[in-house]
Design a protein around this motif. Structure first.
Motif, PDB file in Angstrom:
ATOM      1  N   ILE A   5       0.858  -1.168   0.000  1.00  0.00           N
ATOM      2  CA  ILE A   5       0.000   0.000   0.000  1.00  0.00           C
ATOM      3  C   ILE A   5       0.897   1.220   0.000  1.00  0.00           C
ATOM      4  O   ILE A   5       1.814   1.328   0.795  1.00  0.00           O
ATOM      5  N   LYS A   6       0.611   2.167  -0.886  1.00  0.00           N
ATOM      6  CA  LYS A   6       1.410   3.378  -0.968  1.00  0.00           C
ATOM      7  C   LYS A   6       0.563   4.589  -0.623  1.00  0.00           C
ATOM      8  O   LYS A   6      -0.525   4.757  -1.145  1.00  0.00           O
ATOM      9  N   ASP A   8       2.171   7.729  -0.747  1.00  0.00           N
ATOM     10  CA  ASP A   8       2.770   8.524  -1.795  1.00  0.00           C
ATOM     11  C   ASP A   8       4.096   7.859  -2.152  1.00  0.00           C
ATOM     12  O   ASP A   8       4.443   6.833  -1.588  1.00  0.00           O
ATOM     13  N   SER A  35      -6.226   6.185   3.846  1.00  0.00           N
ATOM     14  CA  SER A  35      -7.599   6.001   3.354  1.00  0.00           C
ATOM     15  C   SER A  35      -8.266   7.338   3.089  1.00  0.00           C
ATOM     16  O   SER A  35      -9.074   7.476   2.179  1.00  0.00           O
ATOM     17  N   GLU A  38      -6.446   9.117  -0.392  1.00  0.00           N
ATOM     18  CA  GLU A  38      -6.379   8.437  -1.685  1.00  0.00           C
ATOM     19  C   GLU A  38      -7.657   8.649  -2.492  1.00  0.00           C
ATOM     20  O   GLU A  38      -8.704   8.948  -1.933  1.00  0.00           O
ATOM     21  N   ASP A  40     -11.055   7.787  -4.633  1.00  0.00           N
ATOM     22  CA  ASP A  40     -12.194   6.987  -4.165  1.00  0.00           C
ATOM     23  C   ASP A  40     -12.039   5.483  -4.345  1.00  0.00           C
ATOM     24  O   ASP A  40     -12.334   4.729  -3.434  1.00  0.00           O
ATOM     25  N   GLU A  41     -11.611   5.030  -5.496  1.00  0.00           N
ATOM     26  CA  GLU A  41     -11.508   3.587  -5.737  1.00  0.00           C
ATOM     27  C   GLU A  41     -10.485   2.946  -4.799  1.00  0.00           C
ATOM     28  O   GLU A  41     -10.736   1.891  -4.229  1.00  0.00           O
ATOM     29  N   ILE A  42      -9.354   3.584  -4.636  1.00  0.00           N
ATOM     30  CA  ILE A  42      -8.315   3.055  -3.745  1.00  0.00           C
ATOM     31  C   ILE A  42      -8.753   3.208  -2.292  1.00  0.00           C
ATOM     32  O   ILE A  42      -8.467   2.366  -1.446  1.00  0.00           O
ATOM     33  N   LYS A  43      -9.479   4.271  -2.007  1.00  0.00           N
ATOM     34  CA  LYS A  43      -9.922   4.553  -0.644  1.00  0.00           C
ATOM     35  C   LYS A  43     -10.761   3.415  -0.083  1.00  0.00           C
ATOM     36  O   LYS A  43     -10.663   3.093   1.096  1.00  0.00           O
ATOM     37  N   LYS A  44     -11.567   2.792  -0.918  1.00  0.00           N
ATOM     38  CA  LYS A  44     -12.385   1.665  -0.464  1.00  0.00           C
ATOM     39  C   LYS A  44     -11.516   0.560   0.107  1.00  0.00           C
ATOM     40  O   LYS A  44     -11.851  -0.043   1.120  1.00  0.00           O
ATOM     41  N   ASN A  45     -10.382   0.300  -0.540  1.00  0.00           N
ATOM     42  CA  ASN A  45      -9.465  -0.737  -0.057  1.00  0.00           C
ATOM     43  C   ASN A  45      -8.842  -0.341   1.272  1.00  0.00           C
ATOM     44  O   ASN A  45      -8.742  -1.154   2.188  1.00  0.00           O
ATOM     45  N   TYR A  46      -8.414   0.903   1.390  1.00  0.00           N
ATOM     46  CA  TYR A  46      -7.838   1.382   2.641  1.00  0.00           C
ATOM     47  C   TYR A  46      -8.871   1.385   3.756  1.00  0.00           C
ATOM     48  O   TYR A  46      -8.564   1.019   4.894  1.00  0.00           O
TER      49      TYR A  46
END
Length: 69
Positions: A5-6, A8, A35, A38, A40-46
């Motif tokens: 997970i990055k 940045d 979370s 990031e 929206d799409e990545i935020k769901k994972n976080y």
């Protein structure tokens, strides 16, 4: 290993496997910030990972001998 997970390019969080293996070793504030910052799409994972780590920590505390609500 599931992935890295990055937040940045300068800052890389632990791998997902490491976070799942020991939720107490995760900087939960750093995970929350990832979370929050990031797309929206990545935020769901976080968000899911943050919720999992938080839930595991709560379960550990609740299952300690002498814990009373």
């Amino acid at each position: 290993m599931l992935g890295v997970i990055k937040m940045d390019e300068k800052k890389i969080l632990k791998t997902i496997d490491e976070m799942i293996a020991d939720p107490w070793q995760v900087d939960i504030q750093e995970l929350f910030e990832a979370s929050f910052n990031e797309p929206d799409e990545i935020k769901k994972n976080y968000d899911s990972l943050y919720t999992y780590v938080l839930q595991k920590r709560q379960e550990d505390i609740i299952n300690r001998p002498g814990f009373v609500i």
